[in-house]
Design an enzyme around this catalytic site. Structure first.
Site, short mmCIF file in Angstrom:
data_model
loop_
_atom_site.label_atom_id
_atom_site.label_comp_id
_atom_site.label_asym_id
_atom_site.label_seq_id
_atom_site.Cartn_x
_atom_site.Cartn_y
_atom_site.Cartn_z
N SER A 10 -2.13 10.34 5.12
CA SER A 10 -3.62 10.53 5.59
C SER A 10 -4.11 11.30 6.67
O SER A 10 -3.38 10.87 8.20
CB SER A 10 -3.63 8.71 5.75
OG SER A 10 -3.69 7.66 4.00
N HIS A 19 -10.25 16.35 5.05
CA HIS A 19 -9.30 14.65 4.50
C HIS A 19 -7.97 15.31 3.37
O HIS A 19 -8.26 15.99 2.51
CB HIS A 19 -10.91 14.12 4.07
CG HIS A 19 -10.26 13.16 3.13
ND1 HIS A 19 -9.59 13.10 1.79
CD2 HIS A 19 -9.13 12.12 3.93
CE1 HIS A 19 -9.20 12.16 1.35
NE2 HIS A 19 -9.35 11.14 2.73
N ASN A 52 -5.01 13.13 1.43
CA ASN A 52 -3.89 12.03 1.70
C ASN A 52 -3.11 12.16 0.27
O ASN A 52 -3.62 12.24 -0.56
CB ASN A 52 -5.00 11.12 1.01
CG ASN A 52 -4.00 9.41 0.88
OD1 ASN A 52 -3.71 9.23 -0.11
ND2 ASN A 52 -4.41 8.83 2.01
N ARG A 101 0.91 10.29 -1.74
CA ARG A 101 1.11 9.41 -1.47
C ARG A 101 2.24 8.72 -2.98
O ARG A 101 2.11 9.53 -3.60
CB ARG A 101 0.27 7.90 -1.50
CG ARG A 101 -0.98 7.63 -2.71
CD ARG A 101 -2.12 7.51 -2.56
NE ARG A 101 -2.73 7.64 -3.81
CZ ARG A 101 -4.05 8.66 -4.20
NH1 ARG A 101 -4.10 9.53 -2.74
NH2 ARG A 101 -4.61 8.82 -5.01
N GLY A 109 -1.36 -7.52 5.49
CA GLY A 109 -1.00 -7.19 6.75
C GLY A 109 -1.36 -5.30 7.91
O GLY A 109 -0.52 -5.15 8.63
N GLU A 141 -7.88 -1.24 11.66
CA GLU A 141 -8.05 0.71 12.49
C GLU A 141 -7.48 1.53 11.78
O GLU A 141 -7.90 2.75 12.37
CB GLU A 141 -7.86 0.57 14.18
CG GLU A 141 -8.15 -0.92 15.01
CD GLU A 141 -9.45 -0.42 15.57
OE1 GLU A 141 -9.83 1.30 15.45
OE2 GLU A 141 -10.54 -1.48 15.70
#
Length: 340
Positions: free
Chosen positions: A108, A122, A124, A126, A295, A299
């Site tokens: 990311s 931006h 990302n 995956r 989990g 942040e």
């Protein structure tokens, strides 16, 4: 031979290093990115490479993050059922009452530059995999897998040549793997970033795809057109798109980094960042999924938000006919353009 999860992990680890090194080279007098490895108690790890420089007001970047994560765990039945609606390979497990092991790896990137003439960017990319065996067992049967990706641009001011360069670079990366990829994934990106309560889009788009695997894809409607279909072919396509990130953006950053600015432009930049925050917290599926994943550090999920933003009640900026701000807002409120 390495598994796809191993190949994806190695790839994003290397790309993270390359992107951070390139960004540090752009502004060698600024502080270096902070590198923070982390572990997830439920399984997996990651590395957060972040930048902030409140004591260096002349830095090119104001806030940035280039993060990777490789996590695994058990996927609950409700999530399996939802995913089965989009993946035929999971249909036989849609009504299962048991959990299945999953693996997810991703990179990311969010860059919030300091100069208002430089757009926010931006990206990302995956990979997601579901297996049928008990987590931790030996050889595991892969019952579902897919790739996803996005690269998009959010300018504060309208420079058509910058937008055209950005889209041309992404189109070149896509076209090497099939003629229908860029048009389909550009349209998908344009529709994705609609801020309904504002009646405007967040930016000028890019490309966006999800659930790309060997099954038919709802965005790729021509069954005879060349497209990546095998795991190796789709992985190569994803690499082409992610590798295009720096060439698509760095020339824009270099061109605009020293553009003249003033208090009005800074104020408009902060107002546009407010829209960025609104989209991410109200609409963005990735943000919601990330915050709901056990989990995962909040942040890291909220890394995409700018360090500073602004909201004004009924601001006059953007309403003055012929102003630079109004020109940009007109682009965002009108139907998406074809930039090439």
């Amino acid at each position: 031979m390495a598994t796809m999860r191993e190949r994806m992990t190695a790839y994003i680890e290397g790309l993270q290093r390359d992107i951070v090194a390139a960004l540090e080279a752009v502004d060698p007098n600024a502080p270096a990115f902070t590198r923070r490895p982390w572990d997830r108690a439920q399984g997996g790890r990651g590395v957060a490479c972040t930048f902030t420089a409140p004591s260096h007001p002349t830095s090119v970047l104001e806030k940035a993050g280039v993060n990777i994560s490789m996590i695994h765990g058990m996927l609950p039945p409700a999530a399996i059922k939802q995913m089965a609606t989009e993946h035929a390979s999971l249909a036989s497990r849609a009504d299962s009452t048991g959990s299945l092991p999953f693996f997810a790896a991703g990179l990311s990137i969010v860059l919030h530059p300091r100069n208002p003439s430089v757009p926010t960017v931006h990206a990302n990319y995956r990979y997601f995999e579901i297996t049928g065996a008990t987590e931790g067992a030996g050889a595991q049967e892969i019952v579902g897998w897919w790739f996803g990706g996005i690269t998009d641009l959010t300018p504060n001011y309208f420079f058509e040549e910058d937008i055209a360069h950005f889209h041309r670079t992404l189109k070149t990366a896509c076209d090497a793997h099939g003629p229908q990829l860029y048009p389909a994934f550009k349209a998908n990106c344009d529709s994705h970033f609609w801020i309904a309560h504002r009646g405007e889009r967040r930016g000028v788009g890019g490309i966006r795809f999800d659930d790309l695997c060997d099954e038919p894809h709802m965005l790729l409607t021509d069954p005879h057109a060349r497209r990546p279909r095998t795991p190796d072919e789709i992985f190569a396509f994803v690499q082409s798109c992610a590798d295009a990130f720096l060439p698509s953006y760095l020339p824009i950053l270099e061109r605009r980094r020293d553009a003249p600015t003033d208090e009005r432009k800074r104020r408009w930049q902060l107002l546009r960042r407010g829209r960025y925050v609104e989209f991410n917290l109200v609409y963005d599926r990735g943000t919601k999924f990330g915050l709901a994943t056990p989990g995962v550090q909040a942040e890291n999920v909220l890394m995409s938000l700018p360090e500073t933003a602004r909201w004004e009640y009924m601001s006059e900026l953007g309403t003055e006919e012929g102003s630079e701000e109004a020109i940009m807002l007109e682009v965002l409120k009108n139907p998406p353009r074809e930039w090439l």
